[in-house]
Write an enzyme that holds these catalytic residues in place. Sequence first.
Site, mmCIF file in Angstrom:
data_model
loop_
_atom_site.group_PDB
_atom_site.id
_atom_site.type_symbol
_atom_site.label_atom_id
_atom_site.label_comp_id
_atom_site.label_asym_id
_atom_site.label_seq_id
_atom_site.Cartn_x
_atom_site.Cartn_y
_atom_site.Cartn_z
ATOM 1 N N ASP A 40 0.863 -1.186 0.000
ATOM 2 C CA ASP A 40 0.000 0.000 0.000
ATOM 3 C C ASP A 40 0.892 1.226 0.000
ATOM 4 O O ASP A 40 1.836 1.314 0.789
ATOM 5 C CB ASP A 40 -0.868 0.029 1.267
ATOM 6 C CG ASP A 40 -1.956 -1.014 1.197
ATOM 7 O OD1 ASP A 40 -2.347 -1.383 0.071
ATOM 8 O OD2 ASP A 40 -2.387 -1.483 2.272
ATOM 9 N N ASP A 69 8.539 6.905 -7.014
ATOM 10 C CA ASP A 69 7.147 7.329 -6.987
ATOM 11 C C ASP A 69 7.096 8.611 -7.782
ATOM 12 O O ASP A 69 7.979 9.465 -7.660
ATOM 13 C CB ASP A 69 6.675 7.558 -5.550
ATOM 14 C CG ASP A 69 5.146 7.571 -5.473
ATOM 15 O OD1 ASP A 69 4.518 6.660 -6.043
ATOM 16 O OD2 ASP A 69 4.585 8.504 -4.869
ATOM 17 N N SER A 70 6.089 8.726 -8.617
ATOM 18 C CA SER A 70 6.034 9.880 -9.510
ATOM 19 C C SER A 70 4.595 10.288 -9.703
ATOM 20 O O SER A 70 3.672 9.552 -9.352
ATOM 21 C CB SER A 70 6.686 9.530 -10.849
ATOM 22 O OG SER A 70 6.184 8.314 -11.348
ATOM 23 N N GLY A 154 0.393 7.269 -19.425
ATOM 24 C CA GLY A 154 -0.238 8.060 -18.371
ATOM 25 C C GLY A 154 -0.690 9.427 -18.850
ATOM 26 O O GLY A 154 -1.409 9.556 -19.853
#
Length: 202
Positions: A40, A69-70, A154
């Site tokens: 998570d 993380d982006s 994305g």
Amino acid sequence: MRLLVATTNRNKLREIRGIMADLAIELVGLDAYPAIAEPDETGSTFAENARLKAVYYSTRTGVPAVAEDSGLEIDGLGGEPGVHSARYGGPEAAEYPKKFAIIYERLRARNAGSSSARFVCALALVDGPGLLFEARGTIEGRIADAPRGDGGFGYDPIFYFPPRRLTLAQLGEDEKAGVSHRGQAFRRLHDYLRVHPEVLRP
Ligand code: ITT
């Protein structure tokens, strides 16, 4: 020397492999460890989530790991979607065109039109619980007046990059990596590992 690239996102993995290609390091993807469930992402910053993911996978595999993380920060939406980029809009907006529609609608509601925005990438290199190296990269741009281009992934089609007068989805993969948040952060990791290869135990 082995390094686990701890991401479930195949597009990220491809971009990262391209940037690290000339190092004598075997980059292993998570497909080598199919039994490990995803963690998570409970952090409130990109850096916290990168550390959390890297430590999670490295402690379970016994292999040094890098995670990142982006996400996209849109100033006209108070920094949204930020750390929630991957799941923005909930399960009904799993497809990116739906996320784009939500963004355009919310920007219109706030009269924020083509808001300034940036992609951010934070990465963490760890060995088990131990942090070895961290880096961050950002790219500044604006929200395009409409989605354009079919490269990248994305949010690339709605991210207009003024120096090229194109969206990131209209740039080739190498060209994107040359300017992107992920490209910047991973070139820093690349340069660190070139000088300190000994941190990756053989
Ligand atoms: P991992 O956590 O397994 O790495 P993920 O896709 O869930 O994969 P994140 O939690 O870091 O990754 O979410 C990042 C999201 O931000 C990603 O799914 C895209 O929606 C967006 N994003 C990040 N980098 C991007 C890029 O270069 N171009 C377009 N969108 C990007």
